[in-house]
Design a protein around this motif. Structure first.
Motif, short mmCIF file in Angstrom:
data_model
loop_
_atom_site.label_atom_id
_atom_site.label_comp_id
_atom_site.label_asym_id
_atom_site.label_seq_id
_atom_site.Cartn_x
_atom_site.Cartn_y
_atom_site.Cartn_z
N HIS A 155 9.76 -8.23 8.20
CA HIS A 155 9.93 -9.46 8.92
C HIS A 155 10.69 -9.56 10.11
N GLY A 156 10.93 -8.22 10.62
CA GLY A 156 11.49 -8.14 11.92
C GLY A 156 12.98 -8.62 12.09
N PRO A 157 13.84 -8.61 13.25
CA PRO A 157 15.15 -8.75 13.41
C PRO A 157 15.66 -10.05 12.92
N MET A 158 16.52 -10.35 12.06
CA MET A 158 16.89 -11.70 11.81
C MET A 158 18.53 -11.57 11.69
N LEU A 159 19.21 -12.69 11.65
CA LEU A 159 20.40 -12.82 11.57
C LEU A 159 20.97 -13.67 10.32
N VAL A 160 22.06 -13.45 9.70
CA VAL A 160 22.62 -14.17 9.03
C VAL A 160 24.07 -14.66 9.38
N ASP A 161 24.04 -16.02 10.00
CA ASP A 161 24.98 -16.80 10.79
C ASP A 161 24.92 -16.01 12.18
N THR A 162 25.73 -16.81 13.20
CA THR A 162 25.72 -16.38 14.48
C THR A 162 27.06 -16.24 15.38
N GLY A 163 28.17 -16.52 14.42
CA GLY A 163 29.48 -16.26 14.80
C GLY A 163 29.68 -17.35 15.97
N VAL A 164 30.73 -16.68 16.77
CA VAL A 164 31.65 -17.61 17.71
C VAL A 164 30.86 -17.22 19.04
N ASN A 165 30.60 -18.21 19.73
CA ASN A 165 30.20 -18.15 21.14
C ASN A 165 31.06 -17.78 22.19
N TRP A 166 30.69 -17.32 23.49
CA TRP A 166 31.73 -17.09 24.55
C TRP A 166 32.54 -18.14 24.93
N GLU A 167 31.73 -19.42 25.02
CA GLU A 167 32.47 -20.52 25.49
C GLU A 167 33.37 -21.08 24.64
N GLN A 168 33.22 -21.04 23.27
CA GLN A 168 34.13 -21.48 22.37
C GLN A 168 35.44 -20.73 22.61
N ALA A 169 35.39 -19.51 23.11
CA ALA A 169 36.77 -18.52 22.97
C ALA A 169 37.15 -18.64 24.18
N HIS A 170 36.58 -18.66 25.39
CA HIS A 170 37.08 -18.92 26.74
C HIS A 170 36.92 -19.89 27.66
N ASP A 171 36.24 -21.05 27.14
CA ASP A 171 36.28 -22.26 27.85
C ASP A 171 36.33 -23.52 26.66
N HIS A 172 37.28 -23.32 25.92
CA HIS A 172 37.05 -24.25 24.76
C HIS A 172 36.95 -25.82 24.78
N ASP A 173 37.69 -26.20 25.92
CA ASP A 173 37.80 -27.51 26.19
C ASP A 173 36.89 -28.09 27.15
N VAL A 213 34.11 -30.17 40.42
CA VAL A 213 34.27 -30.00 39.22
C VAL A 213 33.09 -28.99 38.58
N GLU A 214 31.82 -29.52 38.84
CA GLU A 214 30.80 -28.61 38.59
C GLU A 214 30.72 -27.44 39.11
N ARG A 215 30.97 -27.28 40.20
CA ARG A 215 30.98 -25.67 40.88
C ARG A 215 32.04 -24.94 40.16
N GLY A 216 33.32 -25.42 39.85
CA GLY A 216 34.23 -24.55 39.16
C GLY A 216 33.84 -24.12 37.87
N ARG A 217 33.07 -25.05 37.27
CA ARG A 217 32.31 -24.49 35.78
C ARG A 217 31.45 -23.43 36.10
N ARG A 218 30.53 -23.59 37.13
CA ARG A 218 29.54 -22.65 37.27
C ARG A 218 30.15 -21.25 37.71
N GLU A 219 31.22 -21.19 38.47
CA GLU A 219 31.98 -20.08 38.96
C GLU A 219 32.73 -19.42 37.72
N ALA A 220 33.11 -20.23 36.78
CA ALA A 220 33.79 -19.50 35.64
C ALA A 220 32.59 -19.09 34.87
N SER A 221 31.56 -19.71 34.73
CA SER A 221 30.48 -19.02 33.88
C SER A 221 30.02 -17.86 34.38
N ALA A 222 29.95 -17.90 35.97
CA ALA A 222 29.51 -16.47 36.38
C ALA A 222 30.28 -15.38 36.26
#
Length: 486
Positions: A222-240, A135-144
């Motif tokens: 003050h350099g580069p800053m963000l207002v909010d950060t949006g959605v990350n890749w895992e939320q969209a592609h590995d939600h569960d 199971v963990e290897r599958g997660r790593r492969e999907a992440s890669a």
């Protein structure tokens, strides 16, 4: 007494049915399943001539199998497999331990049961241990695989060169889309409020896709800053896999969509910035479509209202990486325009934080000075430009005092915009021509002026929508509808 126990049994059952409806399980199936659960609870409390054993056989077994089937169909993820096997092993061993001391007429029969149950428990425990590795290897492969796709998007032609000329620049970052019901987005004045609104989200499937935006600010001091950060890749592609079981129960698998080029890391890199350069994130509120990208920002200090941290609905996977880098404003800089409290974050008037509670307990807006004008980042106080007409267009609100606070915040924003003709609002979920006019930046003092002119062409001085700017839902024949402005 028994009636009280029945109520206690039915409450979690009702909550489970709501979760299943959120997962789009057909209503007819839920009615039959709900009646089965209610019959099981009532039969165990008042078995009558049937006896509890028959109730368990004729109602308990189908209810248990139904529950398992529904869980596997709508909530199960492969990362649950080792845990499920371990639970089954523990149940078998516990059963064997319970059988062992019982007095029976047949010691041999008792021994066989103990042996079978104990053996099953040991076998399931071994399977649990063995399954963890694959199971963990599958997660790593999907992440890669996801990382390879992200790297390809980052290297694609068309990246920009970074310009350092001492000007304040703003870049809208489209970090994917979220799928919502049209009424949740635009129906706050049509009954979508409080508990009634949440119930309607369960049955109303008129859905639309709306953008999820964060904003990059390149500030000369003050350099580069963000207002909010949006959605990350895992939320969209590995939600569960990203969310734990509890979070999975409360969210939908298809709630986010993201193309490789919309990953926050890709967006920043293609604008000439590195995630390690981001010094500050102003988080308007803790909801996960605004906080998902926090996990990619290893050096940023996260500025947010303490009330949201202590009382808001937050998801640990997004916040665990930044828990030691949180900063809570005191809002002790005095009044600012129509707002009785504010926080001059840097002490130089360049960034002002304004409390706008209602959508969440500690929601805030961020005002950035740009030359003689400025930008007001709205977060979710108001979703889109038409929502500025708060008496005509309103998103679903929590209800009660929270709705009152959110509407009060909207009116303070109206007054602030009216008093400063150089101030321009920017929204996190705007799906109108207003944000399309902004494009993907950069937005400086000159680029903000057309946005302000568009605002004034869409809304009267009394904050009413002019013709051509009122939203309307249009079914498309597919899973998602669209929004027209008439």
């Amino acid at each position: 007494m028994k009636i009280g126990l029945l109520v206690l049994a039915l409450v979690p059952g009702a909550a489970w049915l709501v979760v299943l409806r959120l997962k789009d399980v057909p209503a007819a199936l839920l009615v039959g399943y709900g009646l089965l659960l209610a019959g099981l609870a009532a039969g165990l409390l008042w078995p009558g001539s049937l006896g509890r054993r028959r109730v368990l056989v004729f109602a308990g077994v189908p209810a248990g199998l139904g529950t398992l089937g529904l869980y596997l169909a709508v909530v199960y993820h492969v990362t649950d497999l080792p845990v499920l096997l371990a639970l089954a092993a523990a149940a078998c061993l516990a059963w064997a331990a319970a059988v062992l001391p019982r007095r029976t007429t047949s010691a041999d029969g008792r021994g066989r049961r103990v042996l079978l149950l104990g053996g099953a428990g040991v076998a399931l425990g071994v399977l649990s241990a063995l399954s963890a590795g694959p199971v963990e290897r599958g997660r790593r492969e999907a992440s890669a695989a996801g990382e390879r796709v992200r790297q390809a998007a980052q290297r694609a032609p068309g990246a920009r060169r970074r310009v350092n000329d001492g000007a304040v620049r703003i870049f809208p970052l489209h970090t994917g889309d979220t799928i919502v019901t049209y009424g949740q987005f635009y129906g706050g004045l049509a009954g979508w409020e409080g508990l009634n609104g949440y119930v309607r989200t369960l049955v109303d499937k008129a859905r639309i896709a709306v953008p999820v935006r964060a904003y990059l600010i390149d500030h000369p001091r003050h350099g580069p800053m963000l207002v909010d950060t949006g959605v990350n890749w895992e939320q969209a592609h590995d939600h569960d896999g990203y969310y734990d079981l509890t979070s999975r129960l409360l969210t939908e698998r298809d709630e986010y969509r993201m193309a490789p080029a919309q990953d926050l890391r890709v967006l920043l890199a293609r604008l000439g910035y590195d995630v390690k350069e981001i010094t500050t994130v102003f988080l308007t509120h803790v909801h996960d479509d605004h906080a998902g990208g926090l996990r990619y920002l290893p050096r940023a200090r996260v500025v947010m209202d303490r009330r949201d941290w202590e009382q808001g609905v937050l998801y640990p996977p997004s916040f665990e990486p930044v828990e030691g880098r949180l900063s809570f404003p005191a809002f002790d800089s005095g009044p600012f325009g129509t707002f009785p409290q504010s926080q001059d974050h840097f002490g130089d008037g360049s960034v002002i934080l304004l409390p706008t509670p209602g959508h969440s307990p500690g929601h805030l807006c961020v005002l950035l000075r740009v030359g003689e004008g400025g930008v007001l980042f709205m977060g979710d106080t108001l979703y889109t430009l038409p929502h500025l007409a708060v008496d005509q267009v309103r998103q679903m609100t929590i209800g009660g005092a929270d709705t009152t606070r959110q509407v009060e915040a909207a009116r303070r924003i109206q007054a602030l915009l009216a008093a400063d003709p150089g101030l321009v609002p920017l929204f996190a979920h705007d799906n109108t021509p207003y944000t399309r006019l902004a494009g993907d930046g950069p937005l400086g003092e000159a680029e903000l002026k057309p946005l302000r002119r568009h605002l004034e062409s869409a809304l009267t001085p009394g904050w009413r929508l002019r013709p051509g700017h009122a939203p309307a839902f249009v079914p498309s024949g597919g899973e998602l509808g669209r929004v027209e402005f008439r």
